[in-house]
Design an enzyme around this catalytic site. Sequence first.
Site, PDB file in Angstrom:
ATOM      1  CB  ILE A   1       9.730  25.457   3.205  1.00 23.54           C
ATOM      2  CG1 ILE A   1      10.595  25.885   4.397  1.00 23.54           C
ATOM      3  CG2 ILE A   1      10.121  26.236   1.963  1.00 23.54           C
ATOM      4  CD1 ILE A   1      12.090  25.696   4.147  1.00 23.54           C
ATOM      5  CG  ASP A   2       5.761  21.201   3.561  1.00 21.36           C
ATOM      6  OD1 ASP A   2       4.857  22.050   3.671  1.00 21.36           O
ATOM      7  OD2 ASP A   2       5.854  20.408   2.603  1.00 21.36           O
ATOM      8  CE  LYS A   3       7.926  19.166  13.242  1.00 21.57           C
ATOM      9  NZ  LYS A   3       7.038  18.389  14.160  1.00 21.57           N
TER      10      LYS A   3
ATOM     11  NE  ARG B   1       5.615  16.401   1.475  1.00 17.83           N
ATOM     12  CZ  ARG B   1       5.086  16.580   2.688  1.00 17.83           C
ATOM     13  NH1 ARG B   1       4.963  17.804   3.189  1.00 17.83           N
ATOM     14  NH2 ARG B   1       4.674  15.539   3.384  1.00 17.83           N
TER      15      ARG B   1
END
Length: 321
Positions: free
Chosen positions: A154-156, A255
């Site tokens: 998953i993204d930062k 997103r």
Amino acid sequence: MSEDTGFMKRGEEDGSRKISLLVRQEEESIRLDAFIASKVPDLSRNQASKLIESGLVSRNQDTCLKGKIRLSAGDLISVEIPEEKPDLIEPEEIPLDILYEDEDLLVVNKPRGMVVHPAVGNTSGTLVNALLWHTGGMLSDVNGPGRPGIVHRIDKDTSGILVCAKTNEAHLNLAEQFRVHSVLRVYTALVRDNMQESEGTVDVPIGRDPKNRLRRAVNGSNPKRAVTHYRVIRRFGKATLVECRLETGRTHQIRVHMAYIKHPLLGDPLYGVRKDRAHGSGQYLHAGVLGFTHPGTGEFLRFEVSLPDWFQEELVKMEKN
């Protein structure tokens, strides 16, 4: 890779990649470095230039040493990409929020701001550094030495649940579950404006944005099917809290899909509205539910974590306004 733009194969001994690309009529006059970067998703234009300067790129079997040369339709471009030799990743004593652990795997709740694995610009303080310390290095190596134990990401600036593998057997089993889309993944997102529909599905393919290598785009380069099911949880007038269930798992999927339907995530630096970024240091997205079949026992495990404080505090502000 096998498509009409070229083909890719592994080097026979050193693990390098050898790629051949055919220049189409509409791509005539493009610079060599820009052409390579547009065709190879994991290469930036700067990286392509370095390969050219190193003598690893040829046009019609003639070695090229300058990235600024202009191409002609019908040119055959050959690129050799050496195998990456990642630096040794050091274990770091970083606290982990562990939801479950056994001899096969562990499930963690990743905080916002933590990168999953080391990369350029983020060589320490990552989830992998913490996992190596916690497990004493007992992690799968299916994805190579740079991503031990990492089955998915998953993204930062996205918080939430990840499953990590300790053994290669567990890793391969979990990876197959992700591949066939049998894993339950539910996210909570705070999006811009009042979403009129109570629920819906976004089913449009996602590929790399040809104009910005950091972004993904609907129908971008090398697009793959992407499906997100969403349901409104609460409306705040200027924003909407939604639940998003992933049927597929593409990079930046939620997103990109929310931006596509004109409801980008608040705080999103890549796909959001600039004035909304003051809401925080990143997108309001939380991976709150993860469910999968245990590779060893065959039991279906479901994990759920509540919204983190930073997310709940924003909801309180929304309610007051």
